[in-house]
Scaffold this motif. Structure first.
Motif, PDB file in Angstrom:
ATOM      1  N   UNK A 186       0.833  -1.202   0.000  1.00  0.00           N
ATOM      2  CA  UNK A 186       0.000   0.000   0.000  1.00  0.00           C
ATOM      3  C   UNK A 186       0.871   1.257   0.000  1.00  0.00           C
ATOM      4  N   UNK A 187       1.877   1.269   0.874  1.00  0.00           N
ATOM      5  CA  UNK A 187       2.783   2.419   0.938  1.00  0.00           C
ATOM      6  C   UNK A 187       3.520   2.605  -0.383  1.00  0.00           C
ATOM      7  N   UNK A 188       3.956   1.492  -0.979  1.00  0.00           N
ATOM      8  CA  UNK A 188       4.644   1.557  -2.263  1.00  0.00           C
ATOM      9  C   UNK A 188       3.739   2.144  -3.332  1.00  0.00           C
ATOM     10  N   UNK A 216      10.952   2.207   4.687  1.00  0.00           N
ATOM     11  CA  UNK A 216      12.329   1.726   4.911  1.00  0.00           C
ATOM     12  C   UNK A 216      12.412   0.220   4.695  1.00  0.00           C
ATOM     13  N   UNK A 217      11.405  -0.506   5.182  1.00  0.00           N
ATOM     14  CA  UNK A 217      11.361  -1.957   5.007  1.00  0.00           C
ATOM     15  C   UNK A 217      11.238  -2.330   3.536  1.00  0.00           C
ATOM     16  N   UNK A 218      10.428  -1.576   2.795  1.00  0.00           N
ATOM     17  CA  UNK A 218      10.275  -1.816   1.352  1.00  0.00           C
ATOM     18  C   UNK A 218      11.621  -1.662   0.644  1.00  0.00           C
ATOM     19  N   UNK A 219      12.347  -0.600   0.957  1.00  0.00           N
ATOM     20  CA  UNK A 219      13.628  -0.352   0.289  1.00  0.00           C
ATOM     21  C   UNK A 219      14.658  -1.414   0.655  1.00  0.00           C
ATOM     22  N   UNK A 220      14.609  -1.885   1.916  1.00  0.00           N
ATOM     23  CA  UNK A 220      15.538  -2.952   2.315  1.00  0.00           C
ATOM     24  C   UNK A 220      15.248  -4.235   1.549  1.00  0.00           C
ATOM     25  N   UNK A 221      13.976  -4.608   1.456  1.00  0.00           N
ATOM     26  CA  UNK A 221      13.600  -5.856   0.791  1.00  0.00           C
ATOM     27  C   UNK A 221      13.833  -5.806  -0.716  1.00  0.00           C
TER      28      UNK A 221
END
Length: 240
Positions: A186-188, A216-221
């Protein structure tokens, strides 16, 4: 066009005749059924006369270590020395350059301080390919002085993509692409729509800090460093 080959061959020995397309297709079908990625890559390497292969997964290329390398029979010391440069060069490439590299053979030189085995050339061939939403890079070493068949190299990308897409082992590894949670997706979606963290927080009814943690979690993954890179990744992989 020149390239490189098998370090076990003695200089002056006649190189074996590469298999015909019909022979390759028969053997490839058996290797694919066995879900044997190294065996399929050996067959494809033999088809173009390559001595060594290295298959890298591009969406994992920014991770630490050698985790982004799916399969390789390059000498390990060579892989360990060259892997950071492969990752660095890929990270510096524009999205257009990455797209243009798909199924198009390119040639580069190994760093000057790299020790290559036997009769292997310092030049190597790279070929980008896609398997569903995942992008891969196939790097090939050849024997010094070998004349490459451009026709076979063009076929190689399609055949490698077929072999990879049919491999259960590679499909299982590709599942890492889809570890994003519903909230992260959703954030993406909303950052792709140009929304700020404050705006997304208001839309979803949660705090700005929580939104930033999701992003931040999206960018890490996804192995991305900025929101723009995360959006580009999402578009490229049909996530938004």
């Amino acid at each position: 066009m020149r390239a490189v080959a098998d370090s076990s061959r003695i200089e002056g020995d006649a190189l074996p005749e590469p298999p015909s397309r019909e022979q390759l297709v028969r053997k490839l079908a058996l290797a694919v059924q066995s879900h044997d990625v190294p065996a399929t890559l050996h067959l494809l390497s033999d088809y173009v006369g390559a001595a060594h292969f290295l298959l890298a997964r591009c969406d994992l290329i920014q991770e630490q270590g050698l985790d982004y390398i799916v399969s390789s029979d390059w000498p390990f010391d060579l892989v360990r020395r060259v892997a950071p440069e492969i990752a660095s060069n890929y990270a510096k490439s524009s999205e257009l350059e990455k797209c243009l590299s798909l199924f198009t053979p390119g040639f580069s030189l190994l760093p000057d301080d790299v020790i290559v085995p036997g009769s292997i050339s310092r030049q190597y061939c790279s070929l980008g390919l896609c398997v569903g939403r995942t992008r891969y890079m196939l790097l090939l070493l050849f024997t010094e002085g070998l004349i490459l068949s451009q026709e076979r190299l063009r076929e190689l990308g399609l055949l490698a993509a077929y072999a990879a897409s049919s491999s259960e082992q590679m499909s299982n590894k590709a599942e890492r692409d889809f570890e994003l949670t519903e909230r992260e997706l959703e954030c993406l979606f909303w950052i792709a729509e140009g929304k700020t963290s404050d705006e997304i927080a208001m839309i979803l009814g949660i705090s700005r800090n929580t939104i930033n943690n999701y992003i931040t979690s999206v960018m890490r993954k996804t192995g991305t460093k900025t929101r723009s890179e995360a959006i580009a990744y999402a578009v490229r992989n049909n996530l938004v």
